[in-house]
Design a protein around this motif. Structure first.
Motif, PDB file in Angstrom:
ATOM      1  N   ASP A 195       0.841  -1.195   0.000  1.00 44.07           N
ATOM      2  CA  ASP A 195       0.000   0.000   0.000  1.00 44.07           C
ATOM      3  C   ASP A 195       0.874   1.241   0.000  1.00 44.07           C
ATOM      4  OD1 ASP A 195      -2.095  -1.747   0.365  1.00 44.07           O
ATOM      5  OD2 ASP A 195      -2.280  -1.381   2.515  1.00 44.07           O
ATOM      6  N   ASP A 226       0.727   4.434   1.846  1.00 43.26           N
ATOM      7  CA  ASP A 226       0.039   5.041   2.989  1.00 43.26           C
ATOM      8  C   ASP A 226       0.405   6.514   3.082  1.00 43.26           C
ATOM      9  OD1 ASP A 226      -1.024   2.570   4.749  1.00 43.26           O
ATOM     10  OD2 ASP A 226       0.908   2.038   3.881  1.00 43.26           O
ATOM     11  N   GLU A 249     -12.868   1.686  -4.311  1.00 41.47           N
ATOM     12  CA  GLU A 249     -12.839   1.249  -2.914  1.00 41.47           C
ATOM     13  C   GLU A 249     -12.958  -0.267  -2.839  1.00 41.47           C
ATOM     14  OE1 GLU A 249     -16.049   3.192  -0.957  1.00 41.47           O
ATOM     15  OE2 GLU A 249     -14.960   5.079  -0.665  1.00 41.47           O
ATOM     16  N   HIS A 291      -8.257   5.147   8.849  1.00 46.51           N
ATOM     17  CA  HIS A 291      -8.021   5.480   7.445  1.00 46.51           C
ATOM     18  C   HIS A 291      -9.301   5.286   6.635  1.00 46.51           C
ATOM     19  CE1 HIS A 291      -7.834   1.142   6.791  1.00 46.51           C
ATOM     20  NE2 HIS A 291      -6.891   1.068   7.710  1.00 46.51           N
ATOM     21  N   LYS A 350     -11.367   3.879   3.255  1.00 47.10           N
ATOM     22  CA  LYS A 350     -11.320   2.554   2.640  1.00 47.10           C
ATOM     23  C   LYS A 350     -10.162   2.468   1.645  1.00 47.10           C
ATOM     24  CE  LYS A 350     -16.308   1.949   3.053  1.00 47.10           C
ATOM     25  NZ  LYS A 350     -17.605   1.901   2.334  1.00 47.10           N
ATOM     26  N   ARG A 351      -9.529   1.312   1.670  1.00 47.66           N
ATOM     27  CA  ARG A 351      -8.412   1.053   0.768  1.00 47.66           C
ATOM     28  C   ARG A 351      -8.902   1.114  -0.673  1.00 47.66           C
ATOM     29  NH1 ARG A 351      -5.682  -4.122  -0.377  1.00 47.66           N
ATOM     30  NH2 ARG A 351      -3.430  -3.828  -0.402  1.00 47.66           N
ATOM     31  N   ARG A 352      -8.072   1.637  -1.563  1.00 45.84           N
ATOM     32  CA  ARG A 352      -8.464   1.784  -2.968  1.00 45.84           C
ATOM     33  C   ARG A 352      -7.442   1.117  -3.885  1.00 45.84           C
ATOM     34  NH1 ARG A 352     -12.088   6.138  -4.620  1.00 45.84           N
ATOM     35  NH2 ARG A 352     -13.155   7.006  -2.812  1.00 45.84           N
ATOM     36  N   ALA A 376      -1.946  -0.403  -3.942  1.00 44.61           N
ATOM     37  CA  ALA A 376      -3.183   0.150  -3.402  1.00 44.61           C
ATOM     38  C   ALA A 376      -2.874   1.460  -2.687  1.00 44.61           C
ATOM     39  CB  ALA A 376      -3.814  -0.839  -2.427  1.00 44.61           C
ATOM     40  N   GLU A 406      -3.914   3.954   0.585  1.00 45.47           N
ATOM     41  CA  GLU A 406      -4.597   3.953   1.878  1.00 45.47           C
ATOM     42  C   GLU A 406      -4.446   5.329   2.528  1.00 45.47           C
ATOM     43  OE1 GLU A 406      -5.321   0.143   4.178  1.00 45.47           O
ATOM     44  OE2 GLU A 406      -3.736   1.080   5.357  1.00 45.47           O
TER      45      GLU A 406
END
Length: 297
Positions: A83, A85, A107, A118, A120-122, A130, A132
């Motif tokens: 991710d 971040d 999402e 955080h 929603k992860r995308r 991804a 975040e």
């Protein structure tokens, strides 16, 4: 940027922001203009994300992205990243969502019933990483002063990242608090390797007096990763670590006890949410059905 890049930016509904453009290919990091930036990881020929270089939208990168930007790793394959971040300002949440939606980042983890640290992860088709976006650093505010954390940063490769001590703290607290490492005595070699690379550049060792950090170090010492003295090195602490590492079947009793405490403490919030939120109620019913389906099918 190339003429085609500039043209795409001009045609965007966000004319002051850059898009996710593959034309920006200078590894590993680059600045594009004065109002926005992009980041590219591991010479993959993929621009991961381009967001406004404005405090109202984004504060700085976190975790693996920050460590790569900070030159803590010299080899391409040394630090795996799943991710990207980053910490963002809640005032810019709607604009951030618009930018991510426009760039077709979808999402995942569709159900999010409780406040999270955080969004929603995308993910995006044909993109490796991804995204975040973080609202908060850790679950409990008392361990990190976020205002102080945000004020104390450094610039590396023209990228804004947490300063040395805050990288150190967030690496440990993320594993110990967000990932329940303190309660379950779980450990992560990736986190320990990040710890090693961070401490090679120096940190203020009075942090080792903290009981949560002490446990992180004590397990690291027991694994042979480090040899550091901590304040919290009691008989019970060493007993638990020994059970975890050498007598895991017995240690499971402690884990079951911790899981019961965690679920009982969350029960009032779950019941209240179930009464108020039909989706959450249906979600719980489906979760309860799972073990029965396994038994009768």
């Amino acid at each position: 940027p190339s003429d085609s890049s500039a043209s795409k930016i001009a045609q965007s509904p966000f004319p002051s922001f850059a898009l996710l453009l593959n034309e920006f290919m200078t590894p590993p990091f680059m600045i594009v203009g004065s109002n926005f930036w992009s980041v590219k990881i591991f010479a993959t020929n993929e621009v991961v994300v381009v967001l406004p270089w404005e405090p109202v939208i984004i504060t700085f990168f976190l975790k693996g992205s920050a460590l790569i930007a900070g030159n803590y790793y010299s080899e391409i394959g040394e630090r795996m990243v799943g991710d990207i971040d980053f910490l963002f300002n809640l005032k810019g949440e709607q604009k951030l969502i618009e930018i991510l939606n426009f760039n077709k980042y979808q999402e995942i983890n569709s159900e999010q019933f409780f406040k999270s640290r955080h969004l929603k992860r995308r993910v995006k088709t044909n993109k490796l990483f991804a995204l975040e976006p973080h609202v908060n650093l850790i679950k409990y505010d008392e361990y990190i002063n976020e205002e102080d954390f945000i004020k104390n940063f450094k610039i590396s490769n023209n990228i804004k990242i947490p300063n040395q001590n805050n990288l150190f703290l967030h690496n440990i607290y993320n594993q110990q608090i967000n990932d329940y490492g303190y309660k379950t005595l779980n450990y992560s070699y990736r986190s320990y390797y990040d710890f090693k690379k961070i401490t090679e550049k120096g940190v203020e060792l009075e942090y080792l007096n903290n009981v949560i950090i002490s446990r992180y170090i004590n397990i690291s010492n027991a694994l042979g990763v480090t040899r550091l003295k901590t304040e919290n090195n009691s008989f019970f602490e060493n007993f638990l670590i020994n059970l975890k590492l050498n007598h895991y079947k017995i240690f499971k009793i402690y884990l079951i006890f911790q899981a019961i405490i965690r679920r009982v403490s969350n029960l009032p919030k779950m019941i209240i949410t179930a009464f108020k939120n039909k989706k959450y109620r249906m979600y719980l019913i489906e979760k309860i059905k799972i073990p029965f389906k396994k038994i009768f099918h």
